[in-house]
Structure formats: structure tokens, C-alpha cells
Design an enzyme around this catalytic site. Structure first.
Site, PDB file in Angstrom:
ATOM      1  N   SER A   1      18.112  50.186  21.497  1.00 12.64           N
ATOM      2  CA  SER A   1      19.254  49.059  19.958  1.00 12.64           C
ATOM      3  C   SER A   1      18.331  47.655  19.877  1.00 12.64           C
ATOM      4  O   SER A   1      17.263  47.657  18.762  1.00 12.64           O
ATOM      5  CB  SER A   1      20.322  48.156  20.324  1.00 12.64           C
ATOM      6  OG  SER A   1      21.373  48.270  19.698  1.00 12.64           O
TER       7      SER A   1
ATOM      8  N   ASP B   1      26.434  55.573  14.089  1.00 12.09           N
ATOM      9  CA  ASP B   1      25.762  55.111  14.504  1.00 12.09           C
ATOM     10  C   ASP B   1      25.942  53.507  13.112  1.00 12.09           C
ATOM     11  O   ASP B   1      25.602  54.104  11.716  1.00 12.09           O
ATOM     12  CB  ASP B   1      24.786  54.746  15.091  1.00 12.09           C
ATOM     13  CG  ASP B   1      23.445  53.271  15.949  1.00 12.09           C
ATOM     14  OD1 ASP B   1      24.538  51.863  15.407  1.00 12.09           O
ATOM     15  OD2 ASP B   1      23.216  53.358  16.190  1.00 12.09           O
TER      16      ASP B   1
ATOM     17  N   HIS C   1      25.375  55.603  18.479  1.00 12.19           N
ATOM     18  CA  HIS C   1      25.153  53.607  19.250  1.00 12.19           C
ATOM     19  C   HIS C   1      25.808  54.612  20.967  1.00 12.19           C
ATOM     20  O   HIS C   1      26.288  54.535  21.542  1.00 12.19           O
ATOM     21  CB  HIS C   1      25.466  52.811  18.804  1.00 12.19           C
ATOM     22  CG  HIS C   1      24.555  52.092  19.091  1.00 12.19           C
ATOM     23  ND1 HIS C   1      23.458  51.642  18.490  1.00 12.19           N
ATOM     24  CD2 HIS C   1      24.729  50.572  19.924  1.00 12.19           C
ATOM     25  CE1 HIS C   1      22.435  50.450  18.912  1.00 12.19           C
ATOM     26  NE2 HIS C   1      22.710  50.413  19.514  1.00 12.19           N
TER      27      HIS C   1
END
Length: 327
Positions: free
Chosen positions: A158, A258, A288
Site C-alpha cells: 500500500s 481493491d 486491499h
């Protein structure tokens, strides 16, 4: 493919809990909640994976790191600079301790997790500067831990994937240190949020109801990059860099549900167009954050193993008989 049933159950439990918009809470409170949720996902009875050594260290008196060294008879193993998720606002050495232990033992590699400064108290470029400091330090000191500086990986998930991608770009511009692979799990590579919000983009299809939301991403970006002009620089938005040639081989993992999927997939495509060796793991049925959802979902566990396998192959790492892969 349909959303993984175990992931769906996790999301339904989260949706049933009362929630206050993150922007209305002090960052310290949000961080405590994030840490608590990650640690709770490990389940009752969780025991940290044993390694040869786990110790905290501070680089140059300013950048805290945690060093993980696996039990292995190999005399020289790869080294990994790891940067955690959390939108540049959340996360610490504890939230990703389980992930780093798993990476260290499964590759095997010396893993250095970077506790970079967080926004909004420390906006851009604090996080990327701290991570870059750690990458350069690890390249210089790899041999001190039985590591091989010629097999240096930058890995992050991320926002951590954003920092890892930025470090690869910095290394190209600076002429080193040489990076063997950049491994980016569901990375943030467009801080303007424009690519994924185009018609049909993953912010439009998955921006609500799948854990990470578009509104949360906007809050993260506002905290880390309050100046809109900074959102287009290479360190913030690698996707917007005109020339991506000459970068190290890349592993880019994206998840079907995601909101960051579009930008991550397009970054993998653009790297390949620029002549960079790319492995794109486009993982069905997941959301995610699958690197730390492995005790919630068997599919997430398999996805993490696929990611680790790709890193191991890229680094030319080898499991010896003394290395136990699984807990």
C-alpha cells in the site's frame, strides 16, 4: 470472480460496527484502532514466528528499524528493506511484525522494517526520506548481518509500496545503491487519485464496501501531501513519471476488489512497456491488505505465498534444509 467468502464475512463484521469518519478523529486514536485491528486479526493464541534474531535499531540516531534474521545455514542471504502500509498516517513496527517475520523466514532474507515518520505530524517527504535512509544504510551494512547487498529488495504494501517504488526511482537517479527487485503489494502509485477515479476505474467500482474506501484515501493524501503540487512529483506518484526505463525488476500484486487495483495494474503495464521485467500478480476475490489477512482467509494466505514465491525467484534465494517455511 466472487469475493472470497471469508473476506466477505470479515467485511460484514466490520460494517456492522459503529464507525466515525477518520477525518473526525485525532490521528493517534486512528493509529491505536488500526494497530488493535491488525493484532486482533492474528487470533487468540498467536505466537510470533521464531527467528535467529529480532532486534530494534536506530539508523543515524533518527530512523527506527527492526532487524529480522532467519535461522538458516546459508552464509549469505538476500536483504529486504520493508515499508509498511497505513496511508503514510498509520502503522508501525508492531502492525507488520508478523508479515516481516514471515518474509524473513520464507525467503529467507534479512528483513529491515522501517518505522518511518507518519503524517500529518510529518508530511511529505518525511516518510520517503526515512525509508531511503534505511535502504542506503542496509546496502552499506548488509554484510554485517550475513546479507548480500547485491540481492537487495525494496518491498512494501500500500503506502509502503509507494515508498518502495519511490526508492527504486531514487536509486536510478542517484546511480545506486543497486536494487535487485522492487516488490509492491497493492501499491499507491498515484497520489492524485485521478487514474482510479476515471470511468470504470477501481475507485468507482470498489471505492465503498471493500474495506479501504475512496474517502479514506483522500484523507490519507490530504494528511501526507497537503500541498497538491507535491502530489505529482515522482516520490509521491511514480505512475506519473514519464520515463520508467532502467528500473529494477518489479513484482506488482493487485487485488480484484481493491480501490487501488487500477493504478497498480497500470503501473505494472507501464513498467513492462518501458522494458522493465515485471511479474504482475492479479489476485482474484481479494481486497486491499491481503498480506495481513492470512489468518482470516485461506485465499489471502495463498496470495501471500504467491507474492513471496515471486520475490524469492527474483532474488535467486534458496531454501536450505534448515529453513522452515511455515509456522
Amino acid at each position: 470472480m466472487p469475493l472470497d467468502l471469508q473476506i466477505r464475512a470479515m467485511l460484514e463484521r466490520a460494517a456492522a460496527a459503529p464507525a466515525i469518519p477518520l477525518s473526525q478523529l485525532p490521528p493517534a486514536v486512528v493509529r491505536d484502532g488500526f494497530r488493535a485491528s491488525i493484532l486482533a486479526s492474528l487470533g487468540e493464541g498467536y505466537e510470533p514466528l521464531p527467528l535467529a534474531e529480532v532486534r530494534d535499531h536506530t539508523i543515524d540516531g533518527s530512523v527506527p528499524v527492526r532487524i529480522y534474521r532467519p535461522r538458516t545455514e546459508a552464509t549469505s542471504i538476500p536483504v529486504v528493506a520493508f515499508s509498511h502500509a497505513g496511508g503514510w498516517v498509520l502503522g508501525d513496527l508492531e502492525t507488520h511484525d508478523e508479515v516481516c517475520r514471515h518474509l524473513s523466514r520464507s525467503l529467507p532474507a534479512v528483513v529491515v522494517a522501517v518505522d518511518y515518520r507518519l503524517a500529518p505530524e510529518h508530511p511529505y517527504p518525511a516518510a520517503v526520506d526515512d525509508y531511503w535512509t534505511a535502504v542506503c544504510w542496509l546496502a552499506e551494512h548488509a554484510a554485517d548481518f550475513g546479507g548480500d547487498a547485491d540481492r537487495l529488495a525494496v518491498i512494501g504494501d500500500s503506502a509502503g509500496g509507494n515508498l518502495a517504488a519511490a526508492a527504486a526511482l531514487r536509486a536510478r537517479e542517484a546511480g545506486g545503491p543497486p536494487i535487485a527487485v522492487q516488490a509492491l503489494a497493492y501499491p499507491t502509485v498515484d497520489a492524485t487519485l485521478e487514474y482510479g477515479t476515471r470511468p470504470g476505474g477501481s475507485y468507482t467500482t470498489c471505492g465503498e464496501g471493500y474495506g479501504l474506501t475512496l474517502s479514506t484515501m483522500r484523507w490519507f493524501v490530504d494528511c501526507y501531501l497537503p500541498d497538491p503540487a507535491a502530489r505529482i512529483v515522482p516520490d509521491a506518484s511514480p505512475l506519473l513519471v514519464d520515463d520508467l526505463s532502467g528500473l529494477p525488476p518489479a513484482i506488482v500484486a493487485t487485488a480484484e476488489y481493491d480501490p487501488l487495483r487500477s493504478e497498480g495494474a497500470h503501473y505494472a503495464h507501464r513498467l513492462a512497456q518501458a522494458g522493465v521485467t515485471v511479474t504482475h500478480l492479479d489476485l482474484d476475490g481479494l481486497v486491499h491488505g491481503f498480506l495481513y489477512q492470512t489468518r482470516v482467509s485461506r485465499s489471502a494466505d495463498r496470495a501471500r505465498e504467491a507474492f513471496v514465491d515471486a520475490v524469492r525467484e527474483a532474488l535467486g534465494a534458496r531454501l536450505d534444509d534448515s529453513t522452515e517455511v511455515r509456522a
